[in-house]
Design a protein around this motif. Structure first.
Motif, PDB file in Angstrom:
ATOM      1  N   LYS A 166      15.908 -66.427  10.947  1.00 44.59           N
ATOM      2  CA  LYS A 166      16.050 -66.295  12.411  1.00 44.59           C
ATOM      3  C   LYS A 166      14.717 -66.051  13.116  1.00 44.59           C
ATOM      4  N   ASP A 167      13.780 -65.439  12.414  1.00 46.22           N
ATOM      5  CA  ASP A 167      12.495 -65.119  13.020  1.00 46.22           C
ATOM      6  C   ASP A 167      11.604 -66.353  13.185  1.00 46.22           C
ATOM      7  N   TYR A 170      13.004 -71.492  16.634  1.00 46.86           N
ATOM      8  CA  TYR A 170      12.742 -71.418  18.077  1.00 46.86           C
ATOM      9  C   TYR A 170      13.522 -72.465  18.861  1.00 46.86           C
ATOM     10  N   TYR A 195      21.540 -67.619  27.985  1.00 46.40           N
ATOM     11  CA  TYR A 195      21.839 -66.911  26.738  1.00 46.40           C
ATOM     12  C   TYR A 195      21.187 -67.616  25.548  1.00 46.40           C
ATOM     13  N   LEU A 197      21.440 -69.288  22.703  1.00 44.88           N
ATOM     14  CA  LEU A 197      22.359 -70.024  21.827  1.00 44.88           C
ATOM     15  C   LEU A 197      21.710 -70.308  20.471  1.00 44.88           C
ATOM     16  N   GLN A 199      19.789 -68.341  18.668  1.00 40.19           N
ATOM     17  CA  GLN A 199      19.997 -67.212  17.757  1.00 40.19           C
ATOM     18  C   GLN A 199      21.485 -67.002  17.458  1.00 40.19           C
ATOM     19  N   LEU A 200      22.343 -67.424  18.347  1.00 38.99           N
ATOM     20  CA  LEU A 200      23.780 -67.315  18.057  1.00 38.99           C
ATOM     21  C   LEU A 200      24.163 -68.253  16.913  1.00 38.99           C
ATOM     22  N   GLY A 203      22.787 -68.147  11.283  1.00 43.52           N
ATOM     23  CA  GLY A 203      23.664 -67.209  10.578  1.00 43.52           C
ATOM     24  C   GLY A 203      25.133 -67.377  10.920  1.00 43.52           C
ATOM     25  N   SER A 204      25.482 -68.420  11.670  1.00 42.94           N
ATOM     26  CA  SER A 204      26.894 -68.594  12.024  1.00 42.94           C
ATOM     27  C   SER A 204      27.639 -69.422  10.976  1.00 42.94           C
TER      28      SER A 204
ATOM     29  N   VAL B 192      23.458 -60.908   7.588  1.00 42.61           N
ATOM     30  CA  VAL B 192      24.227 -62.098   7.957  1.00 42.61           C
ATOM     31  C   VAL B 192      25.706 -61.792   7.734  1.00 42.61           C
ATOM     32  N   TYR B 195      28.531 -63.197  13.590  1.00 41.29           N
ATOM     33  CA  TYR B 195      27.611 -63.763  14.575  1.00 41.29           C
ATOM     34  C   TYR B 195      26.655 -62.698  15.097  1.00 41.29           C
ATOM     35  N   GLN B 199      21.352 -60.472  19.184  1.00 39.65           N
ATOM     36  CA  GLN B 199      20.448 -61.448  19.807  1.00 39.65           C
ATOM     37  C   GLN B 199      21.099 -62.140  21.001  1.00 39.65           C
ATOM     38  N   MET B 446      27.645 -71.318  27.967  1.00 34.44           N
ATOM     39  CA  MET B 446      27.228 -70.008  28.499  1.00 34.44           C
ATOM     40  C   MET B 446      28.279 -69.440  29.452  1.00 34.44           C
TER      41      MET B 446
END
Lengths: 466, 466
Positions: A166-167, A170, A195, A197, A199-200, A203-204, B192, B195, B199, B446
């Motif tokens: 995640k880091d 971008y 928002y 999205l 980063q959402l 990991g989803s 992880v 969600y 973030q 969003m």
């Protein structure tokens, strides 16, 4: 769970129109590789596996599945450890393996744009040739795909200094279950325009959208590295010493922990002696940087701290060969432990300083059930892979007691401020335990977010959320 | 927009029951400070301003507003530049100023737990005393609150090396509009397990939930710093040289860009000469680290690269006093430009290497409208604060042409791979432009996410999303 439809010949023909006959697989032999990942012995066959090559093809396939209420399970390299890529409801497996282009390595902006089907080590090696660096380094680097790394927010040993997937993400291009394509973020180090999205999605676990393009931040490659193997006579001494190293303001680029049972398992399997196998615990530390004299000074300081912390010895591997040998030992230990069947691996994570408490709890809880636990993993970031081994108990006890024991273990992990998965994900096999880590409010929000992205529930059904 | 109710005496009494009379403000004099932020001249009075001290109080207030369909606008330090804290629909302003405890600085795990009402510089100073470091450094650091930094995903000059707020937030406690409290994340470097709600909340501008506790990653403070001021005879030379510095694998801890018009504005305002004010552009660079000899070597290398890139001079400030003087100059320039009224500041951000193209576009577009633009900002991360100054045109032209001109500017920013806000947020004043940066699919997602968190639309209504 929604009532899904089964796939018929008309549907297959439509798939073939989208990507051509060659990439629509239905023969049992052809789809076998898509029926399992690296999670225990689980096998679920899809009805069809498809291998698109472009975002447009991914979009058309998703729309077709969505309109026909066919479940669709995205898949990377198939190296997952929580069953995230298993098509548990049949339907379509969507393999991203042919979206495998490194589109751009932009050294002006220190960003790279890639497709999700690029193998992680291929990306790493390509960057390394250019003096660049992508530090996320999952153990499966030579076969996992970057898209799978996004799905699971992969980490590996360097997370302690360099962070996790995640880091570095971008920007993303992604396809919604209904086929709509969108892009979020970009080569932007700052962005507060709506928002997050991006980063959402990280990991989803492929439950919200299918990623078809990734913009990664990249780094300059540190020029030098030193690796150290440090044996201790107690686990507690090893863990306390590691905390002291951080307190001395040294951030190792990796800090791995291996307990004696893991080393012994490796000796048994490979029928050879491993270094320091008489010690209760080993720390494998790596430091990196651009200035060898600073690394020398840091290594010396680490050595002092370790000896003050009752280390048995401090072995410094300063040549690339010796370093590779130490890392090979670490990998062999993982392999050896995994080969003791039946076993189950838990991906527990706690605040770093809680590591000794966690390992102690693991021992207490498993001992009550006459089950063996062997722990090793990423001590620097509190992420311990706890391997639960059946050994001498009956199959019946193993089957009956394992779920409760895992629940008990996870309850303790959460009490220590931790959670149930650091880098393997929830997928299929951990979802029953998720309510231990998350409140009903969080689960409610997550279920509703899932519904926003996938109102019909066709994308990777049966995963993550109960 | 929902039809909100007006506040009556019964409602005020209920608020007073929750937090006591003293913290429920309705007098015009008392609520005046809550009627504006730092965004131009906008003034919107709330019907009442409340100042709770605990998460439970925040929860009770939110539930009360939610049940009674009263709009509620959370507020940090009131330093926002996009109108995010303005109660445009009246109702309640919820000030977080009294949730101002630094709960824990955990050096074992290098994490800090704080409340949102802590002033950013108070947190930074407290850490610095302990040899620690929180690098996010918004210009308003001495009055903005950490909660506001979360809302706007604040950055500042150090983002180029150290990232922005989102890169330090590992856990949150937050209250939903209906009063439900939840926690996400924690002192965990890997996670992880569902969600990433953490973030999702960072940068959501107080439209999804009210944050009442934050877990930040903290760093060891670099021991040494060097600051350099480098004048160039063309903007292009300055920007190209900066790219060369990155290509030499040096990552400055700050890389600020100031164009001549900004320096001249400062000279006018402060009636004194600023250094190198005859140059077309200045770079203000900072490098940091623990080893002075390495900084020396880096500074020397930067100097060589700059002179090769046609820098007029290279001024190195190696003492803290001289460094403070340079940063003071940078701040004074910001102040001076802001004091030229009427003006509007845009928070454009592009991929770093597109900076010269952006500044060129800004000049072209504003010139067409006989409007002056003065640019300065965070060149290292492509975030340029473009200050649009009315100067000699009529009020009518200014009013008529400004919105279209900004839309045109943002369209070009997006074409360059950028977006419309890097660190100030969308809030009230930029929301009409958001569709330039985001697709209808993103906006749709969003809006639906907003509805998940706030189905009645009572939390910070009228912000971010159109």
């Amino acid at each position: 769970m929604a009532d899904f439809n089964k796939i018929n010949q008309d549907f297959l023909n439509l798939l073939k129109q989208i990507i051509g006959d060659k990439y629509v697989l239905t023969d049992k032999f052809d789809i076998e590789p898509y029926s399992h990942d690296e999670t225990e012995d689980l096998v679920y066959y899809p009805e069809v596996a498809v291998k698109p090559q472009t975002t447009d093809e991914v979009s058309a396939i998703l729309k077709l599945c969505y309109d026909n209420n066919i479940p669709i399970t995205p898949r990377g390299g198939g190296t997952g450890l929580s069953g995230g890529a298993l098509p548990v409801h049949g339907g379509v497996v969507l393999s991203l393996e042919r979206l495998n282009r490194i589109i751009e390595i932009d050294t002006d902006n220190m960003m790279a744009v890639v497709e999700p089907g690029v193998i992680t080590s291929v990306f790493q090696d390509k960057l390394e040739e250019m003096g660049l660096f992508y530090p996320v380094d999952p153990a499966s680097r030579e076969s996992c795909l970057l898209g799978g790394n996004i799905a699971e927010n992969s980490g590996g040993p360097r997370a302690v200094k360099y962070g996790v997937t995640k880091d570095y993400v971008y920007g993303l291009k992604a396809v919604l279950p209904d086929g709509r394509v969108f892009s979020s973020g970009g080569k932007l180090l700052k962005n507060v325009s709506g928002y997050n999205l991006t980063q959402l999605l990280v990991g989803s676990e492929g439950t919200l959208a299918v990623v078809t393009e990734i913009t990664f931040k990249i780094l300059a490659k540190p020029k030098h590295r030193q690796t150290m193997l440090i044996p201790f006579n107690s686990l507690n001494a090893a863990a306390t010493t590691l905390t002291e190293i951080f307190k001395a303001r040294i951030v190792p680029s990796a800090a791995e922990f291996i307990e004696q049972a893991a080393i012994k398992a490796a000796e048994d399997k490979f029928e050879r002696k491993f270094p320091y196998s008489d010690s209760a615990a080993l720390l494998l530390l790596e430091i990196d940087g651009n200035y060898p004299e600073i690394l020398e000074a840091q290594a010396e300081r680490i050595g002092e701290i370790c000896l003050a912390g009752n280390a048995v010895d401090v072995f410094v591997a300063d040549s690339p060969d010796k370093q590779a040998e130490l890392w090979d030992t670490r990998r062999k230990i993982g392999e050896a432990v995994k080969s003791i069947a039946p076993y189950k691996e838990e991906d527990t994570v706690v605040p770093r300083a809680q590591l000794p408490a966690l390992v102690e709890k693991i021992k207490q809880i498993t001992a009550k059930h006459d089950i063996t636990a062997i722990s090793y993993g990423h001590a620097g970031d509190g992420n311990i892979h706890c391997n639960i081994i059946k050994k001498d108990i009956t199959d019946e006890r193993w089957e009956n007691e394992l779920p409760d024991m895992i629940a008990e273990l996870f309850t303790e992990v959460v009490k220590l401020g931790g959670t149930i998965s650091g880098e393997h994900g929830i997928g299929l096999v951990q979802k029953r335990y998720l309510p231990i880590a998350l409140s009903e409010t969080e689960l409610d929000l997550m279920r509703q977010i899932k519904h926003v992205f996938d109102p019909k529930g066709v994308l990777n059904p049966g995963k993550l959320l109960v």
